[in-house]
Write a protein that holds these residues in place. Structure first.
Motif, mmCIF file in Angstrom:
data_model
loop_
_atom_site.group_PDB
_atom_site.id
_atom_site.type_symbol
_atom_site.label_atom_id
_atom_site.label_comp_id
_atom_site.label_asym_id
_atom_site.label_seq_id
_atom_site.Cartn_x
_atom_site.Cartn_y
_atom_site.Cartn_z
ATOM 1 N N ASN A 146 0.747 -1.148 0.045
ATOM 2 C CA ASN A 146 0.216 -0.174 -0.094
ATOM 3 C C ASN A 146 0.781 1.238 0.119
ATOM 4 O O ASN A 146 0.750 2.188 0.833
ATOM 5 C CB ASN A 146 -0.941 -0.140 1.214
ATOM 6 N N LYS A 147 1.691 1.315 -0.940
ATOM 7 C CA LYS A 147 2.587 2.532 -0.909
ATOM 8 C C LYS A 147 3.227 2.929 -2.334
ATOM 9 O O LYS A 147 3.261 1.938 -3.352
ATOM 10 C CB LYS A 147 3.653 2.590 -0.050
ATOM 11 N N VAL A 148 3.550 4.004 -2.798
ATOM 12 C CA VAL A 148 4.365 4.331 -3.944
ATOM 13 C C VAL A 148 5.523 5.132 -3.766
ATOM 14 O O VAL A 148 5.612 5.646 -2.586
ATOM 15 C CB VAL A 148 3.368 5.219 -5.015
ATOM 16 N N THR A 149 6.292 5.063 -4.525
ATOM 17 C CA THR A 149 7.561 5.971 -4.492
ATOM 18 C C THR A 149 7.703 7.005 -5.667
ATOM 19 O O THR A 149 7.473 6.613 -6.689
ATOM 20 C CB THR A 149 8.814 4.964 -4.430
ATOM 21 N N THR A 150 8.049 8.284 -5.150
ATOM 22 C CA THR A 150 8.098 9.156 -6.408
ATOM 23 C C THR A 150 9.437 9.373 -6.848
ATOM 24 O O THR A 150 10.457 8.462 -6.429
ATOM 25 C CB THR A 150 7.689 10.646 -5.549
ATOM 26 N N ARG A 151 9.396 9.984 -8.176
ATOM 27 C CA ARG A 151 10.664 10.206 -8.713
ATOM 28 C C ARG A 151 11.913 10.634 -7.714
ATOM 29 O O ARG A 151 13.148 10.485 -7.555
ATOM 30 C CB ARG A 151 10.785 11.179 -9.851
ATOM 31 N N ALA A 152 11.471 11.530 -6.861
ATOM 32 C CA ALA A 152 12.408 12.269 -5.702
ATOM 33 C C ALA A 152 12.761 11.157 -4.667
ATOM 34 O O ALA A 152 13.335 11.622 -3.708
ATOM 35 C CB ALA A 152 11.925 13.400 -5.178
ATOM 36 N N GLU A 155 8.455 8.169 -0.154
ATOM 37 C CA GLU A 155 7.374 6.967 -0.154
ATOM 38 C C GLU A 155 6.027 7.667 0.201
ATOM 39 O O GLU A 155 6.017 8.337 1.332
ATOM 40 C CB GLU A 155 7.941 5.984 0.757
ATOM 41 N N VAL A 156 5.013 7.257 -0.249
ATOM 42 C CA VAL A 156 3.436 7.698 0.263
ATOM 43 C C VAL A 156 2.804 6.600 0.363
ATOM 44 O O VAL A 156 2.593 5.535 -0.565
ATOM 45 C CB VAL A 156 3.151 8.636 -1.067
ATOM 46 N N THR A 157 2.379 6.390 1.417
ATOM 47 C CA THR A 157 1.436 5.171 1.880
ATOM 48 C C THR A 157 -0.101 5.671 1.673
ATOM 49 O O THR A 157 -0.391 6.799 1.486
ATOM 50 C CB THR A 157 1.608 4.719 3.179
ATOM 51 N N TYR A 158 -1.002 4.740 1.550
ATOM 52 C CA TYR A 158 -2.621 4.786 1.473
ATOM 53 C C TYR A 158 -3.179 3.747 2.063
ATOM 54 O O TYR A 158 -2.719 2.667 2.221
ATOM 55 C CB TYR A 158 -2.634 5.141 -0.194
ATOM 56 N N ASP A 159 -4.310 3.998 2.228
ATOM 57 C CA ASP A 159 -5.460 3.069 2.669
ATOM 58 C C ASP A 159 -6.156 2.566 1.268
ATOM 59 O O ASP A 159 -6.707 1.606 0.984
ATOM 60 C CB ASP A 159 -6.599 3.595 3.442
ATOM 61 N N TYR A 160 -6.597 3.604 0.495
ATOM 62 C CA TYR A 160 -7.019 3.456 -0.958
ATOM 63 C C TYR A 160 -6.367 4.356 -1.842
ATOM 64 O O TYR A 160 -5.923 5.500 -1.554
ATOM 65 C CB TYR A 160 -8.621 3.891 -0.856
ATOM 66 N N MET A 161 -6.247 3.765 -3.167
ATOM 67 C CA MET A 161 -5.729 4.573 -4.207
ATOM 68 C C MET A 161 -6.344 4.557 -5.635
ATOM 69 O O MET A 161 -6.967 3.522 -5.843
ATOM 70 C CB MET A 161 -4.390 3.967 -4.360
ATOM 71 N N VAL A 162 -6.498 5.911 -6.046
ATOM 72 C CA VAL A 162 -7.047 5.965 -7.332
ATOM 73 C C VAL A 162 -5.710 6.208 -8.396
ATOM 74 O O VAL A 162 -5.330 7.191 -8.286
ATOM 75 C CB VAL A 162 -7.931 6.960 -7.473
ATOM 76 N N VAL A 163 -5.935 5.361 -9.417
ATOM 77 C CA VAL A 163 -4.863 5.470 -10.404
ATOM 78 C C VAL A 163 -5.667 6.127 -11.656
ATOM 79 O O VAL A 163 -6.393 5.786 -12.153
ATOM 80 C CB VAL A 163 -4.168 4.275 -10.804
ATOM 81 N N ALA A 164 -4.876 7.500 -11.958
ATOM 82 C CA ALA A 164 -5.435 8.285 -13.202
ATOM 83 C C ALA A 164 -4.247 8.800 -13.812
ATOM 84 O O ALA A 164 -4.367 10.015 -14.273
ATOM 85 C CB ALA A 164 -6.321 9.414 -12.473
ATOM 86 N N THR A 165 -3.340 8.025 -14.107
ATOM 87 C CA THR A 165 -1.923 8.295 -14.735
ATOM 88 C C THR A 165 -2.421 8.461 -16.402
ATOM 89 O O THR A 165 -1.179 9.075 -17.056
ATOM 90 C CB THR A 165 -0.960 7.363 -14.382
#
Length: 489
Positions: A146-152, A155-165
């Motif tokens: 339940n996390k993503v990592t940015t280019r910089a 680390e960002v964690t979440y309970d729910y994620m919406v992917v709109a890339t």
């Protein structure tokens, strides 16, 4: 500043002073073009109060960390609704683009009717102050944790994620071509843009290309112009034909023509036979248009102006007595075509971060696109992940109209999942493609998973109409800025 051609617009205004050629009076046309009337036409609630009442039914006081990745049409629409539905949520959006582009407007830029200032606004106008906006891009997805990592490296964690890339353009997948070649040597591409920088050079470049094509046609030599459509999914499947017909009409206004070639990987002009038949009729009103079906641009010799296509064709084999038909097989061959002008639609795909993650499809034509259920928009393997917009690997065309219909489904089902309830909202696959067949007429191709789905059933949906042109040119953009991106419908 590029001087815009406005002569095409005058007859459209004149039509509003009397009856249109399809029997709609000026009063009716003006009423339907107004915000209230247009909203009714497009199936939007008749008042903002009704829309707000509907949204009020989708609310939860639960606390949760909500992450939205992407701030294009889908991401902003989802954000607006989630911000209203989850007042106690901690919402983060990750997106590098400080400028928001009204991307359908790029075709009107190519036609000489919009400028870049008509299609851009600051994204801060649509992102509430209490939303954590990380102006970066996701470099990797880790849905198992339940996390993503940015280019910089954040680390960002979440309970729910919406992917709109959304989707990315890959000009370099065409051998011999780079983005720097667009706008030179007879090459254009209306898609050329940079959302992070807030630029849409393709619109202006293609308008200049229109003018150069006309100048060449006026010189006495009939130029050859090729319009391509790749083998991948693309943003707005009708856009390549829009450029074909608008540029052909641009020449026709001055009694000029060219040898037009539409080279598409598809086997026909449109997947629905009603629209396909109508577009065949449209083509007959112009100078020579030759369709090269199942032709995919794979390479280009810019210096010598030669485009190389991979053609897929069918080979007839032996006759099968039992089935009473011939055996067939598919083969490919390379075909070279010379040109004077070429409009290129680049191959497109999901972001590499998504392709490399566990979130993408691993098979078939959907490989690499976000693996969501086509009705609930929930990820098929990660129940706390939802998708919206062009990135979704579902069987529809990718348009802003689709994202608009997906937004309430995504938010309704995400709130239901947060509440531990069944997911009841269903996306029916609605999409809309306003195919510009000339200056002043549009075929509004509306369809869903089941087939054609016109908003106004009593109007033949395959008939090119001035009404839809006027709606698209004058009304849809303010509706996008002030209603869609606000989550009010």
């Amino acid at each position: 500043m590029i001087k815009k051609k406005i002569e095409h617009s005058k007859p459209l205004i004149d039509l509003l002073h009397g009856e249109t050629n399809e029997g709609i009076s000026r009063r009716t046309a003006l009423k339907m073009m107004g915000v209230g009337g247009a909203a009714t036409v497009m199936g939007i609630p008749s008042s903002l109060q009704a829309a707000e009442a509907e949204a009020a039914n989708i609310k939860s006081d639960k606390k949760a960390k909500i992450l939205i990745v992407g701030a294009g049409s889908g991401g902003i629409m989802a954000l607006a609704r989630l911000h209203s539905a989850l007042p106690n949520a901690d919402i983060t959006i990750i997106a590098p683009n400080e400028i928001h582009l009204y991307q359908p407007g790029q075709v009107f830029m190519a036609a000489g009717l919009y400028t870049i200032d008509d299609i851009k606004k600051d994204n801060k106008d649509f992102i509430p102050d209490d939303v954590n906006w990380i102006k970066d891009e996701v470099a990797s997805f880790d849905p198992d944790n339940n996390k993503v990592t940015t280019r910089a490296g954040k680390e960002v964690t979440y309970d729910y994620m919406v992917v709109a890339t959304g989707m990315e353009y890959h000009y370099k997948w065409i051998k011999g071509l780079t983005e720097d070649d667009i706008g030179k040597n007879g090459i254009s591409s209306v898609y050329l843009s940079n959302l992070e920088e807030g630029t849409a050079k393709g619109g202006d470049i293609t308008w200049e290309w229109f003018e150069a094509l006309k100048e060449a046609a006026a010189s006495g030599k009939k130029p050859k112009a090729i319009y391509t459509q790749p083998s991948t999914a693309i943003k707005c499947g009708g856009a390549p034909q829009k450029i074909l017909y608008l540029s052909a009409d641009h020449l026709r206004k001055d009694n000029l023509g060219a040898d037009f070639i539409f080279a598409t990987n598809s086997a026909k002009l449109f997947k629905h036979p009603e629209f396909d038949a109508s577009l065949q009729k449209v083509q007959k009103q112009y100078d020579t248009i030759t369709n090269k079906f199942r032709h995919n641009l794979v390479a280009i010799d810019i210096k010598n102006k030669v485009a190389t296509f991979e053609e897929t064709y069918e080979i007839k084999g032996e006759y099968d007595e039992d089935l009473e038909e011939y055996d067939t097989s598919e083969e490919t061959r390379m075909v070279d075509m010379s040109y004077d002008f070429i409009h290129i639609v680049p191959p497109m795909g999901a972001s590499q971060a998504l392709v490399d993650s566990p979130l993408g499809w691993r098979k078939g034509s959907a490989k690499g696109w976000l693996e969501v259920d086509q009705h609930t928009m929930q990820h098929r393997r990660y129940e706390n992940v939802f998708g919206i917009g062009d990135v979704c690997g579902i069987p529809i065309c990718r348009t802003g109209g689709s994202a608009r219909h997906q937004a309430p489904v995504v938010v309704g089902n995400l709130v239901a999942a947060l509440e531990g309830k069944a997911l009841r909202e269903k996306f029916d696959g609605y999409t809309v493609c306003p195919i510009k067949t000339e200056y002043g007429k549009i075929i509004l191709a509306e369809f869903n998973y089941e087939g054609i789905a016109p908003t106004i059933p009593f109007l033949d949906p395959a008939e090119p109409r001035f009404f839809w042109w006027a709606f698209d040119l004058y009304q849809l953009k303010p509706m996008y800025w002030y209603l869609m991106l606000r989550g009010w419908f």
